[in-house]
Design a protein around this motif. Structure first.
Motif, PDB file in Angstrom:
ATOM      1  N   LEU A  16       0.859  -1.077   0.018  1.00 18.25           N
ATOM      2  CA  LEU A  16       0.163  -0.140   0.022  1.00 18.25           C
ATOM      3  C   LEU A  16       0.931   1.080  -0.103  1.00 18.25           C
ATOM      4  O   LEU A  16       0.741   2.288  -0.737  1.00 18.25           O
ATOM      5  N   LEU A  17       1.956   1.353   0.924  1.00 18.39           N
ATOM      6  CA  LEU A  17       2.733   2.602   0.848  1.00 18.39           C
ATOM      7  C   LEU A  17       3.418   2.819  -0.521  1.00 18.39           C
ATOM      8  O   LEU A  17       3.876   3.723  -0.716  1.00 18.39           O
ATOM      9  N   GLY A  21       1.869   5.678  -1.320  1.00 15.23           N
ATOM     10  CA  GLY A  21       2.732   6.700  -0.419  1.00 15.23           C
ATOM     11  C   GLY A  21       3.542   7.623  -1.373  1.00 15.23           C
ATOM     12  O   GLY A  21       3.535   7.681  -2.528  1.00 15.23           O
ATOM     13  N   ASN A  22       4.278   8.454  -0.617  1.00 16.53           N
ATOM     14  CA  ASN A  22       5.144   9.596  -1.437  1.00 16.53           C
ATOM     15  C   ASN A  22       6.381   8.815  -1.818  1.00 16.53           C
ATOM     16  O   ASN A  22       7.125   8.016  -1.229  1.00 16.53           O
ATOM     17  N   PRO A  23       6.703   8.900  -3.276  1.00 19.05           N
ATOM     18  CA  PRO A  23       7.749   8.119  -3.657  1.00 19.05           C
ATOM     19  C   PRO A  23       9.138   8.506  -3.186  1.00 19.05           C
ATOM     20  O   PRO A  23      10.352   7.914  -3.302  1.00 19.05           O
ATOM     21  N   THR A  56       8.123   0.670  -7.280  1.00 16.78           N
ATOM     22  CA  THR A  56       8.628   1.857  -7.895  1.00 16.78           C
ATOM     23  C   THR A  56       9.507   2.270  -6.632  1.00 16.78           C
ATOM     24  O   THR A  56      10.094   3.365  -6.916  1.00 16.78           O
ATOM     25  N   THR A  57      10.032   1.575  -5.777  1.00 20.73           N
ATOM     26  CA  THR A  57      10.775   1.913  -4.635  1.00 20.73           C
ATOM     27  C   THR A  57      11.446   0.833  -3.884  1.00 20.73           C
ATOM     28  O   THR A  57      11.190  -0.374  -4.384  1.00 20.73           O
TER      29      THR A  57
END
Length: 64
Positions: A16-17, A21-23, A56-57
């Motif tokens: 979910l993060l 969340g903020n990338p 993406t992180t």
């Protein structure tokens, strides 16, 4: 004990993060050192089955 925090809640909140969340933020799981091998194995198994384009992180497991 045995309520699924490591196997269900941690991967779910991580996903979910990652998605919403903020990338610019790094997602970090903090746990007792005794849980690091189990958590690493679970996270690796779960996230290795997900398309890499969705992630993406970076995911980092750190013990305190």
């Amino acid at each position: 004990m045995g309520e699924g925090k490591t196997a269900v809640i941690a991967p779910l909140t991580t996903m979910l993060l990652i998605q919403y969340g903020n990338p610019e933020f790094l997602i970090r799981h903090v746990m007792p050192e005794s849980l690091v091998p189990q958590s690493t194995r679970i996270m690796t198994n779960i996230f290795s089955q997900i398309d890499a384009n969705l992630l993406t992180t970076k995911i980092q497991i750190i013990s305190d």
